[in-house]
Design an enzyme around this catalytic site. Structure first.
Site, PDB file in Angstrom:
ATOM      1  N   GLU A 205       0.594  59.432  22.326  1.00 29.98           N
ATOM      2  CA  GLU A 205       0.264  60.668  23.052  1.00 29.98           C
ATOM      3  C   GLU A 205       0.309  61.877  22.125  1.00 29.98           C
ATOM      4  O   GLU A 205       0.120  63.006  22.558  1.00 29.98           O
ATOM      5  CB  GLU A 205       1.270  60.877  24.194  1.00 29.98           C
ATOM      6  CG  GLU A 205       0.987  60.045  25.420  1.00 29.98           C
ATOM      7  CD  GLU A 205       1.134  58.546  25.179  1.00 29.98           C
ATOM      8  OE1 GLU A 205       2.194  58.131  24.688  1.00 29.98           O
ATOM      9  OE2 GLU A 205       0.188  57.806  25.458  1.00 29.98           O
ATOM     10  N   ASN A 289      -3.156  53.100  22.823  1.00 24.76           N
ATOM     11  CA  ASN A 289      -4.317  53.889  23.239  1.00 24.76           C
ATOM     12  C   ASN A 289      -4.847  54.749  22.084  1.00 24.76           C
ATOM     13  O   ASN A 289      -4.111  55.093  21.165  1.00 24.76           O
ATOM     14  CB  ASN A 289      -3.909  54.810  24.389  1.00 24.76           C
ATOM     15  CG  ASN A 289      -2.822  55.791  23.962  1.00 24.76           C
ATOM     16  OD1 ASN A 289      -1.696  55.381  23.753  1.00 24.76           O
ATOM     17  ND2 ASN A 289      -3.170  57.056  23.794  1.00 24.76           N
ATOM     18  N   ASP A 331      -5.671  55.410  28.930  1.00 21.80           N
ATOM     19  CA  ASP A 331      -4.382  55.171  28.272  1.00 21.80           C
ATOM     20  C   ASP A 331      -3.861  53.765  28.568  1.00 21.80           C
ATOM     21  O   ASP A 331      -2.666  53.577  28.775  1.00 21.80           O
ATOM     22  CB  ASP A 331      -3.344  56.228  28.693  1.00 21.80           C
ATOM     23  CG  ASP A 331      -2.043  56.104  27.908  1.00 21.80           C
ATOM     24  OD1 ASP A 331      -2.093  55.655  26.748  1.00 21.80           O
ATOM     25  OD2 ASP A 331      -0.981  56.423  28.464  1.00 21.80           O
TER      26      ASP A 331
END
Lengths: 608, 180
Positions: A205, A289, A331
């Site tokens: 992230e 991801n 994701d």
């Protein structure tokens, strides 16, 4: 249960034929015919790595606990480490010692199992930088630790790998792996095999550049590092790289499947479990991801994110790769583990890996070639309308593709999948895998984001909820036939099941729920045989071991956190905790007796 | 999104157009993992980190948000909150995630306007970047305006008081101090 049968089960890796001929009380016939090589496991009574063996089966050959007596499990002792973050790792038992590492600040403990528990032999405080706490996307967790060559080896949240002398608790080496200021943390469980320890980064992230590295167990020296994005030289792709599907073949696809320059902050972190095939000398692991999580900012397949690599542990060079979710828009990651099993598929024995992806497909893949043999949904999803077996690509429903600023009311699963990192277990008797799953969806609004080092490169605004509406269940435990891609049974649960699962030769399955229920289940029928509510939700990985007193124990940490916190605020969700609970039949164990017990001193003027 | 926009993404050196404020910010020098020691112009170095026991010395300058009366500052601050990736850690609803909840009344490093300014400017030990390296004071005050609008902050201390009082609108959950 027949002892000869058990011995055979342990030492022949559970031939289904034997199971059929001797186990009369149960349906007996393995559903899948799958078998595993239990190489890398310690002695039968030990639990020396997170998954217990290289194949990641989480199967224990112990048989003292059975479907007949498991209802007598009672608490034997507990151990609290006092920390407040999610407790995701499995305690290790090597000889007469249990090794535990806390979430941040990653304190390690050795507990002496020959004494009334818990008795601390040593404690090691690595003092990682607290800056890392705020860079960890999903709680300051650690998913496990490794034991090798007399050392406890694990990752610190602040991007170091540390080895501690298992006998003394003194640091042997500490290797700096990355920079917290770049948004990188390390929550992965180190995995030891072949004289090396394999470690990976977190930060999918945060726009990191994902990697997996091999360190020398003796010295901590970095032997190689393979990235998930960038040119073939970074990804360690050479002439021996043979992906099965044509769309993954070509030069520098880790650059060409991205907008110019975008790969460098494209993530593909490796924070899941690693498995190892000793016979072919191959390690398997997944990548996270792509970054940013907003897909319109990175048109292309975004290789090699949300994928699995098979690599040579000596050189790090890739043998094959397979991307589960091309151009991952939700994701979904590809970090979940590979369980290495051999099984007949369409009448032909195949060497496979089984992988339950967050995208909700359960894959059975030829582990020597990367060919997808089975791809079936193990839970509810609505982002994909089917799977093209010829190309090996899932078919995307365009209605579920996010556009910035436009809310999509229901995408299933949400970012954390219908199964996150929590590892399944395999039973060689039933031939089934047992998996903790979710039953959830999200409302999703994407926001375009800019890369600012050390901050989230994210952009997903989400609300998660049960796929079955307001009062629906959020999870369950399923039994899965990996050869036929079929769910055999499911135990629905009100809360997400995010614990590891273990399986035993006593035909028992153990798992925990995120609202604190720890359960024992019949591996054949799914009947719940025993349940105990613990002090916090369970996201840890259970283990079972034989104590020095020749009793079989079962242990699990209760300390909710991590992605399970999306349920915070639901009625029945427990506060955080930090306790390992250890169970045995009738709660028996090594008790304090005789001289070690305090005795009352009678006052001289008591009048007696 | 234009192809030109796409092409700049992923560069370590990114120029971010700060939308409504019209500033262009260079993020070339990334925040280090330490508490910055420099103070913004116009603020005395004697500003206390938070409320400790007893009375802190009075501030040399009134510690209130200079944009308190600017009706546009909350909306502009909210835009910046998204653009600077604050939402990535503290949540699009500001109710927390990787970073703390900004809507409640718990403030590790103080909940008055100047406390919040300093947390943004200096960074904090558990991962908050030091935005003083990249954002001018006015931009930081806009962010403070937005955070104040969420309802959990404390009023600025009057110049002759050492303690901050809870903001009027906090109701039952309000606390006169904060956790350290």
């Amino acid at each position: 249960m027949n002892r000869a049968y058990l011995a055979a089960l342990i030492f022949t890796a559970a031939s289904p034929a034997l199971a059929q001929s001797t186990n009369e009380a149960n349906p007996a016939k393995s559903y899948s015919g799958a078998t595993a090589d239990f190489a890398g496991a310690g002695a039968p009574g030990e639990w020396t790595s997170q998954a217990r063996d290289y194949a990641n089966t989480r199967f224990s050959p112990l048989t003292q606990l059975t479907t007949d007596n498991v209802n007598r499990l009672r608490l034997a002792w507990t151990f609290s480490d006092g920390t407040q973050y999610g407790h995701e790792g499995a305690p290790l038992v090597v000889g007469d010692t249990m090794y535990v590492v806390s979430p941040f600040p990653n304190t390690a403990y050795a507990l002496d199992l020959t004494k009334p528990g818990p008795t601390i032999k040593w404690q090691f405080d690595p003092n990682p930088s607290p800056q890392a706490i705020g860079k960890a996307c999903c709680d300051a967790v650690i998913r496990g630790w490794a034991y090798a060559d007399g050392k406890l080896i694990y990752n610190l949240l602040d991007d170091h790998t540390v080895a501690v002398d298992a006998a003394t608790g003194k640091q042997v080496w500490r290797t700096a792996m990355d920079k917290v200021s770049h948004g990188v943390t390390m929550t992965q469980s180190a995995f030891a095999a072949d004289g090396k320890v394999f470690v990976g980064n977190s930060g999918g992230e945060m726009g990191v550049n994902g990697w997996l590295a091999a360190l020398d167990v003796g010295t901590g020296k970095e032997l190689w590092r393979a990235h998930a994005v960038g040119p073939d030289s970074d990804v360690k792709i050479g002439p021996d790289f043979h992906p099965y599907y044509p769309w993954m073949q070509g030069k520098d696809l880790g650059v060409k499947t991205w907008p110019a320059g975008a790969w460098n902050t494209g993530a593909g972190a490796s924070w899941g479990f690693v498995s190892y095939d000793e016979k072919t000398k191959t390690i398997f692991y997944g990548t996270s991801n792509p970054g940013p999580r907003v897909p319109v900012q990175r048109p292309g397949d975004n290789l090699w994110t949300s994928a699995m690599f098979a690599r040579d542990p000596d050189t790090g060079l890739a043998k094959w790769a397979y991307q589960f979710t091309p151009h991952d828009q939700w994701d979904y990651d590809g970090v979940n583990e590979a369980v290495l099993l051999d099984m007949p598929i369409d009448g032909k024995m195949r060497q496979t890996l089984v992988h339950f992806d967050r995208n909700t497909y359960a894959y059975t893949i030829d582990r020597n070639t990367g060919e997808v043999l089975v791809a079936k949904n193990f839970a509810y999803q609505n982002w994909s309308t089917g799977f093209d077996m010829k190309s090996g690509r899932p078919i995307v429903d365009p209605q579920r593709e996010p556009k910035p600023g436009v809310k999509i009311d229901k995408v299933c699963p949400p970012d954390i999948g219908q199964k996150d990192w929590e590892p399944p277990a395999f039973s060689p008797a039933t031939g089934l895998l047992y998996v903790g799953v979710f039953n959830i969806c999200m409302g999703l609004t994407d926001h375009e984001v800019s890369y600012i080092a050390g901050t989230p490169y994210d952009g997903m605004e989400m609300q998660r909820y049960s796929a079955d509406g307001k009062d629906g269940n959020w999870g369950g435990l399923i039994a899965w036939d990996p050869a036929h891609g079929k769910k055999i049974w499911e135990i629905p649960e009100k809360f997400m099941v995010m614990s590891g699962v273990i399986s035993t030769a006593g035909n028992l399955i153990f798992y925990g729920t995120t609202d604190g229920w720890f359960r024992a289940v019949d591996a054949w029928t799914g009947k719940v045989l025993w349940s105990q509510k613990l002090g916090s939700g369970i996201i840890g990985q259970p283990i079972t071991y034989m104590g020095p007193d020749n009793r079989q124990y079962v242990a699990v940490a209760a300390g909710v956190g991590g992605a399970a916190m999306v349920q915070k605020g639901r009625d029945g969700f427990l506060p955080r905790g930090n306790t390992i609970y250890v169970f045995s039949l009738d709660g028996e164990g090594i008790k304090a007796t005789g001289d070690s017990l305090p005795a009352p001193v009678i006052s001289s003027d008591s009048g007696q | 999104m234009s192809p030109a926009r796409v092409s700049i993404l992923g560069l370590v050196l990114v120029v971010v157009a700060a939308g409504a404020t019209g500033w262009v910010l260079s993020i070339g020098k990334q925040p280090e993992n330490r508490v910055a020691v420099a103070y913004p112009e116009g603020l005395a170095a004697v500003v206390p980190l938070g409320i400790s026991a007893g009375h802190a010395p009075p501030l040399a300058v009134p510690p209130d948000n200079p944009l308190a009366s600017d009706p546009n500052s909350v909306e502009e601050g909210k835009k910046l909150y998204g653009q600077m990736n604050c939402a990535g850690c503290h949540g699009y609803d500001a109710k927390g995630g990787m970073g703390p909840d900004l809507t409640d009344t718990e403030w590790r490093y103080g909940g008055t306007p100047i406390d919040i300014y300093k947390s943004i400017y200096e960074g904090r030990p558990q991962g908050m970047p030091a935005w003083g390296n990249t954002l001018p004071p006015n931009t930081i005050w806009l962010l403070v305006s937005y955070i104040q609008s969420l309802g959990g902050t404390f009023a600025a201390a009057a110049p002759d008081e050492g303690d901050a009082s809870p903001a009027a609108a906090q109701g039952q959950g309000a606390r006169a101090g904060q956790r350290q």
